[in-house]
Design a protein around this motif. Structure first.
Motif: not given
Ligand code: DC
Length: 243
Positions: A32-48, A62-71
């Motif tokens: 599990l790469d948890t930094g990727a999760m903080y980065r994903a929220i950051t990218a999501y915000c910047l892109d909007r 962060a509360q409204s977007c859905r993060l999940r990993f493809d395992w």
């Protein structure tokens, strides 16, 4: 199979991600790469067009977007609202703003909860980040804290970016690392810290394979000793690593 959580924390460029992934492969655990999760929220915000410093707006995102990993992928691919996000996570604008997002308390609440849930669903896990041993999985059976000098970490980041075909200025990266370390270790909420019961490893003069071999040996020794049965539960953790 018994649950087994191994945490790897440390600053940017300490080699955590690569080491955690290889260690997971060697031990037959998930990663599990948890930094990727903080980065994903950051990218999501910047892109909007959401300013990463706008705490309420970022928390709402962060509360409204859905993060999940493809395992099914190795390493698991992070998806935001079902869209895979890989390359974008390492873009310079995301890297420059992610500390602001990581210092946002409500964002941390969402992601810590999500990481604990992942730990329940994937109970044999090597997880890496800044707060995995200290906050998210305080009862993990084995905890590591990887470190290296800022100069060596900048050299590694530059190499990694060049290998990905991106431009990299080592001096600039060094300055960014110093700023990000400062923000990550002084923020009020879950600052970067070495848990008292973690093994600290300075990787400045070690190659990746050497670090992985060292950690694998320590895990094996630890697991040969007395065990805690449930890294999520309230039971006393007896198999803790020591410095
Ligand atoms: O490991 P990384 O460079 O991908 O982490 C990106 C940012 O997220 C970095 O500023 C630290 C932060 N982070 C955090 O605060 N807690 C975590 N568990 C993982 C990363």
């Amino acid at each position: 199979m018994q649950p087994l959580i191994i945490t790897l924390d440390g600053p940017a460029g300490s080699g955590k991600s690569t080491v955690a992934r290889l260690l997971a492969q060697r031990l037959g655990l998930e990663f599990l790469d948890t930094g990727a999760m903080y980065r994903a929220i950051t990218a999501y915000c910047l892109d909007r067009g959401i300013d990463p410093k706008n705490k309420p707006a970022v928390a709402q995102a962060a509360q409204s977007c859905r993060l999940r990993f493809d395992w099914r992928e190795d390493p698991p691919v992070l998806q935001v609202n079902d869209q895979p996000m890989v390359q974008r996570l390492r873009d310079a604008d995301v890297t420059a703003s992610v500390s602001d997002v990581a210092a946002n308390g409500p964002v941390r609440l969402v992601l810590v909860e999500s990481q604990r849930q992942i730990g329940l669903e994937h109970p044999r896990l090597v997880t890496e980040g800044r707060d995995q041993g200290s906050v998210v999985f305080p009862k993990a059976q084995v905890k590591f804290y990887l470190d290296a000098t800022p100069r060596e970490r900048a050299r590694r980041r530059a190499l990694q970016l060049r290998q990905e075909g991106r431009a990299a200025d080592e001096e600039e990266i060094l300055q960014l690392i110093i700023v990000r370390d400062q923000k990550d270790s002084t923020r009020a909420d879950s600052p970067l810290t070495c848990p008292a019961d973690a093994v600290r490893v300075d990787t400045s003069n070690l190659g990746i394979q050497e670090v992985v071999a060292l950690l694998e040996k320590m895990v094996t020794q630890r697991l040969d000793g007395p065990q805690t049965t449930d890294p999520h539960g309230a039971g006393k953790a007896t198999g803790q690593a020591r410095q």
